[in-house]
Design an enzyme around this catalytic site. Structure first.
Site, PDB file in Angstrom:
ATOM      1  N   GLY A  73      30.962  23.566 -19.747  1.00 36.18           N
ATOM      2  CA  GLY A  73      31.237  23.998 -18.387  1.00 36.18           C
ATOM      3  C   GLY A  73      30.000  24.380 -17.615  1.00 36.18           C
ATOM      4  O   GLY A  73      29.940  24.233 -16.399  1.00 36.18           O
ATOM      5  N   HIS A 140      13.471   3.072 -15.860  1.00 37.90           N
ATOM      6  CA  HIS A 140      12.035   3.310 -15.735  1.00 37.90           C
ATOM      7  C   HIS A 140      11.718   4.419 -14.731  1.00 37.90           C
ATOM      8  O   HIS A 140      12.380   4.578 -13.711  1.00 37.90           O
ATOM      9  CB  HIS A 140      11.315   2.024 -15.318  1.00 37.90           C
ATOM     10  N   HIS A 149      22.437  17.090 -19.378  1.00 32.76           N
ATOM     11  CA  HIS A 149      23.287  16.303 -20.274  1.00 32.76           C
ATOM     12  C   HIS A 149      23.693  15.029 -19.539  1.00 32.76           C
ATOM     13  O   HIS A 149      24.336  15.094 -18.490  1.00 32.76           O
ATOM     14  CB  HIS A 149      24.517  17.146 -20.630  1.00 32.76           C
TER      15      HIS A 149
END
Length: 212
Positions: A73, A140, A149
């Site tokens: 969360g 790139h 994340h």
């Protein structure tokens, strides 16, 4: 082979264990997590205890640790735990799955996990304690800030910047040359075509803000 402890015992922790086993880089001592001591979590690996025994584990000569708690969360939970363990003296190596394709000049921070079939291309940098989950692509010259994340199958196109503690959901796409601020959440399947300021939650195609 040097031993390592796994912090957390959920689904992401099992994935991390699989990566470590296949990479033959460490011997897994067990899990530090809430639960019954000795409880088998995955394969033959068990819970050694909760966070309150971490100092004892360190005194036994186990100084390597892996933060294997996924997004809960908000990434500040993982950040707080990492800081606690680092103060005790634990070292967090980057864990990279053998199937990942990572360009030779990519900068990877401590404690970062790069999962199965992930691609990270040239001149990119990945901050400390990030998670790049199964099959995501960081193209790139991208930058992913610490504690962020990038979920399963997400695509970060070239020259984009992802801030700190930001979550990019499964199969989301960030087009090239964009900046997403710190502490953002980009929902699963979202297509980001404009810069996003800090602390925004975005969903949809194209991405639109959800206001609390």
């Amino acid at each position: 082979m040097e031993k390592i402890i796994i912090i957390g015992a959920g689904g992401h922790a099992k994935t991390v264990v699989d990566t470590i086993e296949r990479g033959h880089c460490f011997e897994i001592a067990g899990f530090l997590a809430e639960g019954r001591v000795g409880e088998r979590v995955y394969k033959n690996y068990t819970i050694l205890g909760a966070d309150n025994i971490a100092k004892t584990i360190f005194s036994m000569g186990i100084s390597k640790a892996c933060m294997a708690i996924g997004f809960m969360g908000k990434s500040s939970i993982r950040e707080k735990l990492c800081c606690q363990y680092k103060k005790m003296g634990f070292d967090f190596p980057a864990i990279i799955d053998p199937s990942a394709i990572v360009a030779s000049d990519v900068m990877i921070g401590e404690g970062t996990y790069i999962g199965r079939c992930v691609v990270v291309n040239a001149n990119s940098s990945i901050g400390d304690f990030c998670i790049l989950n199964t099959g995501c692509i960081v193209e790139h010259e991208c930058k992913v800030g610490k504690y962020s994340h990038v979920s399963i199958g997400a695509v970060i196109c070239g020259q984009s910047v992802i801030g700190e503690r930001t979550f990019i959901g499964a199969n989301a796409t960030v087009i090239q040359c964009l900046t997403i601020g710190n502490d953002c959440i980009v929902g699963a399947g979202t297509v980001v075509i404009r810069n996003i300021e800090e602390r925004k939650t975005m969903v949809g195609n194209p991405a639109k803000e959800i206001r609390e």
